[in-house]
Design a protein around this motif. Sequence first.
Motif, PDB file in Angstrom:
ATOM      1  N   ALA A   1       0.819  -1.219   0.000  1.00 37.27           N
ATOM      2  CA  ALA A   1       0.000   0.000   0.000  1.00 37.27           C
ATOM      3  C   ALA A   1       0.847   1.261   0.000  1.00 37.27           C
ATOM      4  O   ALA A   1       0.402   2.309  -0.475  1.00 37.27           O
ATOM      5  N   LEU A   2       2.067   1.182   0.510  1.00 39.19           N
ATOM      6  CA  LEU A   2       2.906   2.385   0.562  1.00 39.19           C
ATOM      7  C   LEU A   2       3.284   2.908  -0.818  1.00 39.19           C
ATOM      8  O   LEU A   2       3.505   4.102  -0.984  1.00 39.19           O
ATOM      9  N   VAL A   3       3.345   2.032  -1.805  1.00 39.80           N
ATOM     10  CA  VAL A   3       3.722   2.478  -3.157  1.00 39.80           C
ATOM     11  C   VAL A   3       2.672   3.436  -3.725  1.00 39.80           C
ATOM     12  O   VAL A   3       2.998   4.583  -4.055  1.00 39.80           O
ATOM     13  N   PRO A   4       1.394   3.047  -3.836  1.00 38.59           N
ATOM     14  CA  PRO A   4       0.418   4.013  -4.364  1.00 38.59           C
ATOM     15  C   PRO A   4       0.175   5.189  -3.419  1.00 38.59           C
ATOM     16  O   PRO A   4      -0.106   6.300  -3.884  1.00 38.59           O
ATOM     17  N   LEU A   5       0.303   4.972  -2.102  1.00 40.99           N
ATOM     18  CA  LEU A   5       0.147   6.099  -1.171  1.00 40.99           C
ATOM     19  C   LEU A   5       1.256   7.130  -1.363  1.00 40.99           C
ATOM     20  O   LEU A   5       0.998   8.336  -1.326  1.00 40.99           O
ATOM     21  N   ALA A   6       2.480   6.669  -1.565  1.00 42.27           N
ATOM     22  CA  ALA A   6       3.593   7.598  -1.820  1.00 42.27           C
ATOM     23  C   ALA A   6       3.372   8.347  -3.130  1.00 42.27           C
ATOM     24  O   ALA A   6       3.614   9.560  -3.217  1.00 42.27           O
ATOM     25  N   LEU A   7       2.897   7.639  -4.147  1.00 47.19           N
ATOM     26  CA  LEU A   7       2.614   8.302  -5.423  1.00 47.19           C
ATOM     27  C   LEU A   7       1.475   9.314  -5.287  1.00 47.19           C
ATOM     28  O   LEU A   7       1.513  10.380  -5.911  1.00 47.19           O
ATOM     29  N   LEU A   8       0.477   9.007  -4.455  1.00 43.23           N
ATOM     30  CA  LEU A   8      -0.587   9.977  -4.180  1.00 43.23           C
ATOM     31  C   LEU A   8      -0.041  11.212  -3.482  1.00 43.23           C
ATOM     32  O   LEU A   8      -0.456  12.339  -3.782  1.00 43.23           O
ATOM     33  N   ALA A   9       0.882  11.017  -2.548  1.00 41.82           N
ATOM     34  CA  ALA A   9       1.486  12.157  -1.843  1.00 41.82           C
ATOM     35  C   ALA A   9       2.274  13.031  -2.818  1.00 41.82           C
ATOM     36  O   ALA A   9       2.187  14.264  -2.756  1.00 41.82           O
ATOM     37  N   VAL A  10       3.017  12.404  -3.726  1.00 42.95           N
ATOM     38  CA  VAL A  10       3.761  13.159  -4.734  1.00 42.95           C
ATOM     39  C   VAL A  10       2.787  13.921  -5.627  1.00 42.95           C
ATOM     40  O   VAL A  10       2.986  15.103  -5.929  1.00 42.95           O
ATOM     41  N   TYR A  11       1.726  13.257  -6.037  1.00 37.87           N
ATOM     42  CA  TYR A  11       0.709  13.892  -6.878  1.00 37.87           C
ATOM     43  C   TYR A  11       0.095  15.101  -6.167  1.00 37.87           C
ATOM     44  O   TYR A  11      -0.104  16.153  -6.768  1.00 37.87           O
ATOM     45  N   ALA A  12      -0.198  14.942  -4.891  1.00 37.78           N
ATOM     46  CA  ALA A  12      -0.823  16.032  -4.133  1.00 37.78           C
ATOM     47  C   ALA A  12       0.145  17.177  -3.869  1.00 37.78           C
ATOM     48  O   ALA A  12      -0.269  18.335  -3.786  1.00 37.78           O
ATOM     49  N   ALA A  13       1.425  16.872  -3.732  1.00 38.06           N
ATOM     50  CA  ALA A  13       2.419  17.894  -3.369  1.00 38.06           C
ATOM     51  C   ALA A  13       2.852  18.747  -4.554  1.00 38.06           C
ATOM     52  O   ALA A  13       3.247  19.895  -4.374  1.00 38.06           O
ATOM     53  N   GLN A  14       2.788  18.203  -5.737  1.00 37.81           N
ATOM     54  CA  GLN A  14       3.253  18.972  -6.901  1.00 37.81           C
ATOM     55  C   GLN A  14       2.102  19.809  -7.456  1.00 37.81           C
ATOM     56  O   GLN A  14       1.065  19.272  -7.801  1.00 37.81           O
ATOM     57  N   PRO A  15       2.283  21.116  -7.528  1.00 39.27           N
ATOM     58  CA  PRO A  15       1.184  21.987  -7.959  1.00 39.27           C
ATOM     59  C   PRO A  15       1.102  22.229  -9.468  1.00 39.27           C
ATOM     60  O   PRO A  15       0.172  22.843  -9.938  1.00 39.27           O
ATOM     61  N   LEU A  16       2.081  21.751 -10.226  1.00 38.66           N
ATOM     62  CA  LEU A  16       2.176  22.151 -11.624  1.00 38.66           C
ATOM     63  C   LEU A  16       1.343  21.320 -12.588  1.00 38.66           C
ATOM     64  O   LEU A  16       0.844  21.822 -13.580  1.00 38.66           O
ATOM     65  N   VAL A  17       1.209  20.041 -12.319  1.00 39.07           N
ATOM     66  CA  VAL A  17       0.557  19.154 -13.275  1.00 39.07           C
ATOM     67  C   VAL A  17      -0.683  18.529 -12.633  1.00 39.07           C
ATOM     68  O   VAL A  17      -0.618  18.029 -11.523  1.00 39.07           O
TER      69      VAL A  17
END
Length: 140
Positions: free
Chosen positions: A89-105
């Motif tokens: 579960a940490l893999v998609p959760l980490a990717l969700l965190a990256v997605y949420a943290a980046q404001p550009l895309v």
Amino acid sequence: MTSTTNVTPSLRTATAVARRTAWLAAALFWTAFAILEGVHHGWLAGTLALLFLILPDLTFLVALDEAPTMAKGQLPPRAVPYYNAMHRALVPLALLAVYAAQPLVSWPWAFAALCGWLAHISYDRAFGYGLRTKEGFQRD
């Protein structure tokens, strides 16, 4: 830390039921979120959410030729690293965190896919399927 030999069977059962109930609640949450993303952002988001709901179990195909020689419930050892990687579960959760943290895309289809992936992992845990040992059996 308490060893498992000191835990009564009823406490162990109650803990397992609570854990599975929590995973089921998470599964329903991620499923609802994936459906909402698919409805809101169109066919690509919905298709990727459905694909990632199924994708983690396609790791069984890595060693399909070895499956007939395995014991009941055993995954071929060659497929275990792929299976475990897709079921953490940490893999998609980490990717969700990256997605949420980046404001550009803004990629709503990627978010929907991650929701589908988390729904799959959560359903597996709710129904008692977890990561595998290197020999291919369910971990306790």
